[in-house]
Motif scaffolding. Structure first.
Motif, PDB file in Angstrom:
ATOM      1  N   ASN A 154     -10.242   2.677  -3.077  1.00 51.83           N
ATOM      2  CA  ASN A 154     -10.545   1.397  -2.442  1.00 51.83           C
ATOM      3  C   ASN A 154     -11.790   1.516  -1.547  1.00 51.83           C
ATOM      4  OD1 ASN A 154     -10.499  -0.875  -0.686  1.00 51.83           O
ATOM      5  ND2 ASN A 154      -8.363  -1.201  -1.253  1.00 51.83           N
ATOM      6  N   ASN A 189      -5.987   0.789  -6.158  1.00 49.84           N
ATOM      7  CA  ASN A 189      -6.667   0.241  -4.979  1.00 49.84           C
ATOM      8  C   ASN A 189      -5.797   0.245  -3.738  1.00 49.84           C
ATOM      9  OD1 ASN A 189      -9.315  -0.313  -4.915  1.00 49.84           O
ATOM     10  ND2 ASN A 189      -9.140  -2.389  -5.754  1.00 49.84           N
ATOM     11  N   ARG A 190      -4.513   0.477  -3.940  1.00 47.82           N
ATOM     12  CA  ARG A 190      -3.596   0.504  -2.797  1.00 47.82           C
ATOM     13  C   ARG A 190      -2.893   1.853  -2.664  1.00 47.82           C
ATOM     14  NH1 ARG A 190      -0.999  -5.576  -2.885  1.00 47.82           N
ATOM     15  NH2 ARG A 190      -2.874  -6.602  -2.130  1.00 47.82           N
ATOM     16  N   ASP A 205      -7.454  -6.304   0.943  1.00 49.30           N
ATOM     17  CA  ASP A 205      -6.662  -5.114   1.236  1.00 49.30           C
ATOM     18  C   ASP A 205      -6.724  -4.713   2.692  1.00 49.30           C
ATOM     19  OD1 ASP A 205      -5.518  -4.653  -1.249  1.00 49.30           O
ATOM     20  OD2 ASP A 205      -7.376  -3.814  -2.011  1.00 49.30           O
ATOM     21  N   HIS A 235       0.851  -1.179   0.000  1.00 52.32           N
ATOM     22  CA  HIS A 235       0.000   0.000   0.000  1.00 52.32           C
ATOM     23  C   HIS A 235       0.899   1.245   0.000  1.00 52.32           C
ATOM     24  CE1 HIS A 235      -3.963  -1.799   0.904  1.00 52.32           C
ATOM     25  NE2 HIS A 235      -3.244  -2.760   1.464  1.00 52.32           N
TER      26      HIS A 235
END
Lengths: 570, 570
Positions: free
Chosen positions: A413, A387-388, B136, A356
């Motif tokens: 996200n 998304n990270r 995640d 991330h």
């Protein structure tokens, strides 16, 4: 985390009378495992005996005496093994092995020795013993209180003795805090206009915990425009909490399990260290930058992918579970602005290793050197790993309203948006403040025509003034075009060049009623750097720099005296 | 904590494909200890072999494969043992024992089976395996997100479809939330006066993290007066954070080590359950009250010291480390006001057992029955254990401004003040809001002559209206003289009387666009209770009660149809 492990070793005042002492040798995991086996054997033997006993009532009573104490010791040891294994201890790490007698009911036998977290054990021991080390706070409460006092002691003192040009000319000037005081007049005027004082039922009642929809919409519009996003940002990707550190706290919590880690480019904003010590306990693994220019580094404190890669692999070899990378752009405390290519390299690196990226862009409104373009990650046509990639932003720095306690998260996200949004329950902003923020961000005409140009020119002027004074004093510094501060090299004033001497110099400034931020607070690995805030009013800057010069003069005199004493053989 | 352990067992969607299954038998700690011994033997043997190997580079690589996996399993098992021991497992508790092959590299051998926290282990296993369960969010992030969605789903839907007498007559009415909407007109008028809109430099800058001194001083003065404190309360004992749950969060964190517990009188405010699930992870051990009247209990849901004592001893026998007791007075959701004698008994009980008392007095401004006196613990001449008595208060309920996100702590314990104050770093309130709060609390003339009498009479009227409607419907309820809500008994409408049926009835209200709060949310052990807020405007209350009646009518029709089907043999 570095900060955390520091505090684990902090001596606990209440432990003094225990007569316990730490053991000298540092045997590796092997010895701990063997000791654990012995303990387990002994424990299981006693457990068997106990199970044979028939009287339940009697058993319960005994349980609360010797068995409970054995359990406490076993828990302690098992905890050590778990820590050790999780820290990848088998390869290199060593730790203090507690040697605790199973028979700890006093009298003869082996003397109990102090494990790493002393009062945790004492809490688990019998009440009579615990009373000796009684404290109303938990271990973490004690650590937090100690960390708070050491981190904010001088800030709190400053709050009670602020410099004022008429009322308190001998008061303290704070150039250690990153605050933008250059445009308070403009902000006060804007915030006093009638549109700001609107009140309706919704503002007085419980909000959507992620922030009122009207504010999240305005934040999305604002960031779309000022970050030059390729398309309209989505208000559903916005979370609003009480400050950027609240966002950092919630974000690291929902991304990390206990013991997980984030890489962080060092030196870095000390608030992240403090935040991590409060609730979350995420380890911040430092990626140290160097002031020296080498073949690979064309400028001081340069961040390269090589350094990131090396730090990551080293951490992974040690068994660390690295979940991500923290970037601060524009950088605090260096003032660096990452080029688009560099930024992309860092993001590609993170994607390559499934990391991330938390990128703190709170300083984006502080770029005063118009020749250096700032690139928000939100401006990128396509993010390597959307998304990270999680962006933090707020109005404390660019708009100079840190007192608003406003921070925001933007991330694609949806899981992260939802989980961080839950924290609005604890980190909410008052509705009336959310309304004012919305109005402020909405007023593009005022921002573009009044605020931004005035703020920029005042920043340039203040920066010029301070750097000129530094040049006169022949003090090296970084000049990178953004931030509210200058990263100043005072190594020449340390002899020897140690963190102890840095602290002494810090105190010398303080004796002259000037607060600066020492490099140690940013975990800088080289002693002698200070962060000096320049975004203050001209008169205060002048007085502050006089005090600054005076402190350095005193530092020189102190040397001369020290050398004289040496020469005279005192 | 109940809430937590629920979520631990929550199935993780991503785990479906793993083909792992939970083991049936529940062997006690003895078997786990033996298994652990075997594992340690095996592990130490392999470690010895490894240490004999010469090539460091090769070792490192191997470490990241088989050894790492063994370590993960060992960590998992050790963790289980630690949990077990800390939970006092040797006496009675049993748990699921994970049976994990040391050789988990696939192929033959024993099949890995699922331990209690499935994805935690998978994270520790090799990357290829973890990829199957990739997510995640961290485990706690997943839990928080799930808990948030389930707790606030209907509230969020309500936010988007609020009833409005002109604009949205088919919108949802929320009598599930404890908000005081009776005097928004008065508050809006007061908050719009010119003294509220003051701005100065200090309000725009970083504050003292415990709250601005001017507000802490005003809070001390306000509480001294309205709590009838025997002497002037000290502003240095006040901490101001963004809401009472933020106070609760910080307070429990600094008082508890992980795994420590607090007793809480049940049913209780659901926000404390949610708060504990976010950061702190303190276990809330329920002291259940009963609706039945017995010899010992002269009224429904009566709290007695016997019940406290029994709950404490039971918890301690289970090996729980109980650090304190949470009281809510006036009570949420019951509306009880503790008598001075009862209160003193509870405090004496806590002192006897060295327990902290967190007492939430946020509802003190909601006593609408003038015949029942409210006694703040701050009014007591001498507290049994002042250093362990911590009062929470805020303006959300009495003043009906939950949107201000303001909560305050008052405690004589300087250590606690300092440690909780540190959390202002993450839970700060904007300076301008602090100013408005200060002005509001300061204006005694308006409070005493305008606000309090109007609010009280409107509350009385609203309470009378709702209770009359309930009486007409022959629905039993508690009438206790405080709070913004009525604790209503709808057991008659559940058949069978289960929490599943309670949930169905809750949904039936929702289908009629009426939000109520079911007893389950307050951890009530008896199904069929609902909390119904009455502090809303007359018109809305009328529409809401029509919908309420309609839902109950539908519920009855549903029964008739069900019985008809039964009779007809369908």
């Amino acid at each position: 985390m570095s900060h955390q492990s520091d505090s684990l070793h902090k001596p606990c005042g209440q432990m003094k009378d225990q007569g316990l002492k730490t053991q000298k040798p540092h045997p590796p995991v092997m010895e701990l495992i063997l000791r654990l086996r012995q303990l387990i054997d002994e424990y299981s033997r006693q457990l068997k005996i106990k199970h044979l006993q028939e009287d339940l009532e009697q058993e319960k009573q005994r349980h609360s005496q010797d068995t409970r104490e054995q359990e406490a010791i076993l828990v302690q040891l098992l905890g050590e093994v778990v820590n050790l294994l999780q820290a990848g201890a088998t390869s290199s790490l060593e730790l203090q092995l507690p040697r605790l007698s199973l028979d700890s009911r006093g009298g003869g036998g082996q003397q109990a020795q102090l494990p790493r977290k002393p009062d945790q054990l004492s809490h688990q021991l019998s009440d009579s013993k615990a009373a000796v080390v009684s404290c109303d706070l938990s271990n973490r409460g004690i650590d937090i209180s100690a960390s708070y006092k050491s981190s904010f002691k001088d800030f709190i003192a400053y709050q009670g003795d602020k410099y004022h040009e008429d009322k308190n000319t001998l008061g303290c000037i704070n150039l250690g805090l990153s605050e933008n005081k250059l445009c308070i007049d403009l902000l006060t005027e804007r915030l006093s206009r009638s549109d700001m004082n609107y009140i309706d039922d919704d503002l007085l009642q419980y909000p959507d915990w992620s922030g009122h929809a009207f504010l999240r919409e305005e934040v999305a519009r604002f960031l779309t425009y000022y970050c030059k996003a390729p398309e309209q940002l989505d208000p559903e990707n916005v979370v609003v909490l009480s400050g950027c550190c609240a966002i950092f706290s919630a974000l690291t919590l929902v991304l990390c399990n206990p013991g997980d880690a984030f890489l962080i480019i060092t030196p870095f904003y000390s608030g992240f260290t403090f935040t991590s010590s409060l609730y979350v306990n995420v380890e911040l693994i430092r990626v140290h930058l160097d002031s020296e220019i080498t073949e690979a580094d064309t400028q001081p404190f340069q961040l390269t992918v090589d350094k990131l890669e090396k730090a990551l692999l080293e951490a992974r070899l040690k068994g660390k579970k690295v979940k991500g990378l923290v970037l601060i752009n524009p950088n605090n405390p260096l003032g660096d602005i990452y080029s688009r290519d560099s930024l992309m390299e860092y993001l590609e690196f993170a994607k390559r290793y499934n990391l991330h990226v938390i990128i703190d862009e709170i300083y984006m409104g502080t770029v005063f050197d118009e020749s250096i373009p700032f690139h928000s990650v939100l401006s990128m046509e396509s993010l390597p790993d959307p998304n990270r990639t999680h962006v933090i932003w707020g109005t404390s720095k660019g708009f100079g309203i840190s007192g608003f306690r406003f921070g925001t998260l933007y991330t694609h996200n949806k899981e992260v948006v939802s989980a961080v949004g839950a924290f609005g329950f604890l980190h909410g902003i008052s509705g009336i403040t959310q309304h004012k923020l919305c109005r402020l961000l909405q007023d593009r005409e005022w921002i573009d025509n009044v605020y931004l140009p005035t703020n920029r020119s005042r920043m340039q002027e203040a920066h010029r003034y301070i750097t000129n004074r530094l040049k006169t004093l022949k003090i090296p510094f970084l000049s990178r075009g953004s931030g509210l501060y200058i990263w100043v090299n005072l190594k020449e004033y340390l002899d020897p060049c140690t963190f102890e001497e840095e602290q002494l110099l810090y105190r010398r400034f303080l004796d002259n009623k000037l607060l600066l931020a020492p490099g140690k607070a940013y975990m800088c690995k080289e002693p002698g750097w200070f962060r000096l805030t320049f975004s203050d009013k001209p008169l205060r800057l002048k007085v502050a720099m006089n005090r600054f010069s005076q402190a350095l003069l005193e530092q020189k005199q102190y040397w001369v005296e020290k050398q004289m004493k040496c020469v005279l053989g005192e």
